[in-house]
Design an enzyme around this catalytic site. Structure first.
Site, PDB file in Angstrom:
ATOM      1  N   ARG A 184       0.840  -1.200   0.000  1.00  0.00           N
ATOM      2  CA  ARG A 184       0.000   0.000   0.000  1.00  0.00           C
ATOM      3  C   ARG A 184       0.875   1.250   0.000  1.00  0.00           C
ATOM      4  O   ARG A 184       1.040   1.914  -1.003  1.00  0.00           O
ATOM      5  CB  ARG A 184      -0.957  -0.012   1.201  1.00  0.00           C
ATOM      6  CG  ARG A 184      -2.171   0.918   1.041  1.00  0.00           C
ATOM      7  CD  ARG A 184      -1.869   2.368   1.374  1.00  0.00           C
ATOM      8  NE  ARG A 184      -1.463   2.567   2.754  1.00  0.00           N
ATOM      9  CZ  ARG A 184      -1.049   3.746   3.235  1.00  0.00           C
ATOM     10  NH1 ARG A 184      -0.980   4.815   2.439  1.00  0.00           N
ATOM     11  NH2 ARG A 184      -0.656   3.868   4.490  1.00  0.00           N
ATOM     12  N   ASP A 185       1.510   1.552   1.107  1.00  0.00           N
ATOM     13  CA  ASP A 185       2.342   2.752   1.163  1.00  0.00           C
ATOM     14  C   ASP A 185       3.593   2.605   0.298  1.00  0.00           C
ATOM     15  O   ASP A 185       4.041   3.560  -0.339  1.00  0.00           O
ATOM     16  CB  ASP A 185       2.733   3.042   2.617  1.00  0.00           C
ATOM     17  CG  ASP A 185       2.774   4.533   2.916  1.00  0.00           C
ATOM     18  OD1 ASP A 185       2.245   5.309   2.107  1.00  0.00           O
ATOM     19  OD2 ASP A 185       3.316   4.912   3.962  1.00  0.00           O
TER      20      ASP A 185
ATOM     21  N   TYR B 128      -6.009   5.535  11.351  1.00  0.00           N
ATOM     22  CA  TYR B 128      -4.854   6.389  11.076  1.00  0.00           C
ATOM     23  C   TYR B 128      -5.204   7.831  11.450  1.00  0.00           C
ATOM     24  O   TYR B 128      -6.243   8.353  11.019  1.00  0.00           O
ATOM     25  CB  TYR B 128      -4.516   6.389   9.592  1.00  0.00           C
ATOM     26  CG  TYR B 128      -3.559   5.337   9.101  1.00  0.00           C
ATOM     27  CD1 TYR B 128      -2.224   5.327   9.508  1.00  0.00           C
ATOM     28  CD2 TYR B 128      -3.966   4.374   8.186  1.00  0.00           C
ATOM     29  CE1 TYR B 128      -1.332   4.389   9.023  1.00  0.00           C
ATOM     30  CE2 TYR B 128      -3.086   3.426   7.688  1.00  0.00           C
ATOM     31  CZ  TYR B 128      -1.770   3.439   8.112  1.00  0.00           C
ATOM     32  OH  TYR B 128      -0.888   2.500   7.636  1.00  0.00           O
TER      33      TYR B 128
ATOM     34  N   GLU C 136      -3.801  10.823  10.261  1.00  0.00           N
ATOM     35  CA  GLU C 136      -2.873  11.374   9.270  1.00  0.00           C
ATOM     36  C   GLU C 136      -2.328  12.723   9.723  1.00  0.00           C
ATOM     37  O   GLU C 136      -3.057  13.561  10.233  1.00  0.00           O
ATOM     38  CB  GLU C 136      -3.586  11.532   7.928  1.00  0.00           C
ATOM     39  CG  GLU C 136      -2.668  11.973   6.804  1.00  0.00           C
ATOM     40  CD  GLU C 136      -3.411  12.217   5.508  1.00  0.00           C
ATOM     41  OE1 GLU C 136      -2.747  12.314   4.460  1.00  0.00           O
ATOM     42  OE2 GLU C 136      -4.659  12.313   5.531  1.00  0.00           O
TER      43      GLU C 136
ATOM     44  N   THR D   7       3.613  11.690   8.994  1.00  0.00           N
ATOM     45  CA  THR D   7       3.283  11.703   7.570  1.00  0.00           C
ATOM     46  C   THR D   7       4.306  12.468   6.736  1.00  0.00           C
ATOM     47  O   THR D   7       4.637  12.067   5.620  1.00  0.00           O
ATOM     48  CB  THR D   7       1.884  12.317   7.369  1.00  0.00           C
ATOM     49  OG1 THR D   7       0.939  11.559   8.133  1.00  0.00           O
ATOM     50  CG2 THR D   7       1.474  12.310   5.912  1.00  0.00           C
TER      51      THR D   7
ATOM     52  N   HIS E 175       4.001   4.948  12.497  1.00  0.00           N
ATOM     53  CA  HIS E 175       4.242   4.850  11.053  1.00  0.00           C
ATOM     54  C   HIS E 175       5.227   5.961  10.670  1.00  0.00           C
ATOM     55  O   HIS E 175       4.861   7.134  10.659  1.00  0.00           O
ATOM     56  CB  HIS E 175       2.902   5.016  10.325  1.00  0.00           C
ATOM     57  CG  HIS E 175       2.984   4.915   8.836  1.00  0.00           C
ATOM     58  ND1 HIS E 175       2.557   3.807   8.136  1.00  0.00           N
ATOM     59  CD2 HIS E 175       3.414   5.794   7.898  1.00  0.00           C
ATOM     60  CE1 HIS E 175       2.716   4.018   6.843  1.00  0.00           C
ATOM     61  NE2 HIS E 175       3.244   5.209   6.668  1.00  0.00           N
TER      62      HIS E 175
ATOM     63  N   HIS F 157       8.176   8.041   8.330  1.00  0.00           N
ATOM     64  CA  HIS F 157       8.698   8.370   7.002  1.00  0.00           C
ATOM     65  C   HIS F 157      10.125   8.882   7.145  1.00  0.00           C
ATOM     66  O   HIS F 157      10.521   9.404   8.190  1.00  0.00           O
ATOM     67  CB  HIS F 157       7.807   9.392   6.300  1.00  0.00           C
ATOM     68  CG  HIS F 157       6.584   8.777   5.690  1.00  0.00           C
ATOM     69  ND1 HIS F 157       6.504   8.414   4.375  1.00  0.00           N
ATOM     70  CD2 HIS F 157       5.390   8.431   6.248  1.00  0.00           C
ATOM     71  CE1 HIS F 157       5.320   7.883   4.122  1.00  0.00           C
ATOM     72  NE2 HIS F 157       4.621   7.886   5.252  1.00  0.00           N
TER      73      HIS F 157
END
Length: 518
Positions: free
Chosen positions: A25-26, A153, A155, A188, A216, A218
């Site tokens: 997905r990501d 989530y 975001e 994010t 999550h 990045h």
């Protein structure tokens, strides 16, 4: 008290960490990456069955029919192995649409994407926090009616904690008791550092001690792994990763790096089978078209290769240059590179690998030749070594038992390429012909036919094929082809061919391989 024991005493640290892989997905948001449905299924099978990842995020609702076909196939497979609850699909705050899409695809878990910062809520959605909360609750309630579990989530949560913390608390206060299985908190924009991660998570966990939090990360500041570990130390129960660190912009936290640091540095437990990490990385590399950097920790080509001669000497005297990341742990083996910094110890280790025994004086002469090649930036590989030995010592350790007498390959529009081959093996000549999907493929099939029909022997399996301009070569003339082969016993080895023509370079690499086998 050791480091592992010290970090294990950090308040809230969990001894077991759930790993959620979001490659499908990501990771698919990487520029230029779009997996076909059957590729998604193959990656999902490896993640669930072989690597034993706890959860996988496999797509986004309402994207396309191809996406739906992929999710359906993965859900069918997961149901067969009793892992359907491990399959998650991204959904949106869109009333019934995402829930219905996921249910129709056979899924049972939705990762609902909500806004975790006031800026996103007010400027992107043009809604008040109260309106957004009401919309979220409507979706959660409908999902529950349809038998779909919900993870949420938030975001842009990192920006929310930085700029609009009361909005985050308002959202959580309204939703923490609404049958949401996990609250998944993403950085994010990749803006956090580990100290901020610890600060924000401790605030969240103090205020909502019974909630299940995921993180999550990045990698915009190259801190995705560090931030993930900071989150683990702060008490999160799940971390999101991708194979090879795929993801939008600079990518996500790489699965392999997060796994080994959790285990080795913090004594944390996961479900991951480490000896399968290299296999899944190579599969994703092939399907995505995104090459793994050779110095990428754990999975890069160079990470278990010693270059300096003093390191090989130290390894010979008791593994002095080994650390806990031993290659066998990941289904790999240690190699000793040959070049201008190689010493006799490097050469000796490679000769030992090939089963060649030389005197100290002969080894010194071979070492000198390898060093000369390294000074000219030539690529010197393990597979070149027998030919270097033969050239230097002028004996028949690596005599040419397989000789290409002649060959012809043809290419015509609308027809499959053809190859006619005449080859001499141990003094006997054989001929074969075949068609193929390309000129080299036709050549290899003709060779396989010769080995099968005349010699009743198997031909090593071609595992990987790479073409490059060799270091130090004339970029307008020469092509280097490196082919990875797999023997009957499963061992991998590489051969290299150099020529102005790509097909000819590949054929040279193949003949070199056959001489090694003979």
């Amino acid at each position: 008290m050791g480091t592992a024991e010290q970090v294990n005493q950090v308040r809230g640290f969990q001894p077991f960490i759930e790993i959620m892989d979001s490659t499908l997905r990501d990771g698919e948001q990487t520029t230029g990456v779009s997996f076909l449905p059957h590729e998604k299924l193959m990656i999902a099978r490896k993640l669930l069955r072989e690597l034993n990842v706890d959860r996988i995020e496999v797509g986004s609702a309402r994207v396309s029919e191809g996406e739906k076909d992929a999710v359906k196939a993965i859900c069918r497979y997961a149901r067969q192995i009793n892992r359907l609850e491990s399959v998650e699909v991204l959904g949106f705050v869109d009333g019934h649409a995402s829930v219905d899409w996921i249910k129709d695809a056979g899924g049972c878990t939705m990762n609902l994407l909500a806004k975790g910062s006031l800026k996103h809520c007010s400027e992107q959605l043009k809604k008040t926090p109260e309106e957004h909360i009401a919309d979220i609750i409507e979706v959660v309630d409908y999902a529950r009616q349809q038998g779909i579990a919900v993870n949420l989530y938030l975001e842009d949560w990192s920006s929310g904690m930085k700029d609009s913390r009361e909005y985050v608390y308002q959202l959580m206060d309204a939703l923490v008791d609404k049958h949401i299985r996990r609250f998944m908190l993403p950085d994010t924009l990749g803006i956090m550092n580990p100290l901020q991660v610890i600060e924000y998570f401790r605030k969240m966990m103090k205020r909502y001690p019974d909630a299940h939090f995921d993180f999550h990360a990045h990698n915009d500041y190259d801190l995705a792994v560090s931030n993930s570990l900071a989150a683990a130390l702060s008490g999160v129960r799940g971390l999101h990763v991708t194979v090879n660190g795929l993801g939008e912009r600079c990518g996500n936290a790489p699965l392999s790096s997060v796994q080994v640091i959790l285990k080795d540095q913090f004594n944390a437990k996961t479900s991951i089978r480490e000896d399968k990490l290299n296999d899944i990385s190579r599969l994703v590399e092939s399907y995505s078209g995104i090459s793994i950097a050779p110095n990428q920790p754990i999975i890069g080509d160079y990470v278990f290769t010693q270059v300096a001669g003093v390191h090989a000497d130290g390894d010979n005297k008791g593994g002095l240059y080994h650390n806990p990341l031993v290659p066998e742990r990941f289904g790999r083996k240690r190699e000793y590179a040959m070049g201008k910094t190689s010493g006799r110890a490097n050469i000796a280790r490679n000769l030992q690998e090939l089963g060649l025994e030389l005197t100290p004086e002969q080894t010194q002469r071979v070492t000198k030749r390898v060093t000369e090649l390294g000074d000219r930036k030539e690529v010197v590989t393990l597979d070149d070594l027998p030919f270097i030995v033969s050239d230097v010592l002028k004996h028949d350790v690596a005599e040419e038992k397989v000789k290409l007498v002649s060959y012809q390959v043809s290419l015509a529009y609308g027809l499959k390429p053809l190859a006619n081959v005449k080859i001499e093996i141990n003094g006997v000549q054989y001929e074969g012909h075949s068609s193929g999907d390309g000129q080299y493929d036709a050549f290899v099939k003709a060779m396989r036919k010769i080995y099968r029909e005349y010699l009743d022997r198997t031909f090593p399996l071609l595992e990987n094929y790479a073409v490059s301009i060799p270091p130090g070569g004339r970029t307008d003339a020469l092509v280097q082809t490196v082919i990875t082969w797999r023997r009957d016993d499963g061992r991998l080895f590489r051969t290299r061919g150099l020529d102005a023509d790509q097909t000819e370079a590949a054929i040279k690499a193949t003949i070199k391989m056959l001489n090694m086998v003979e």
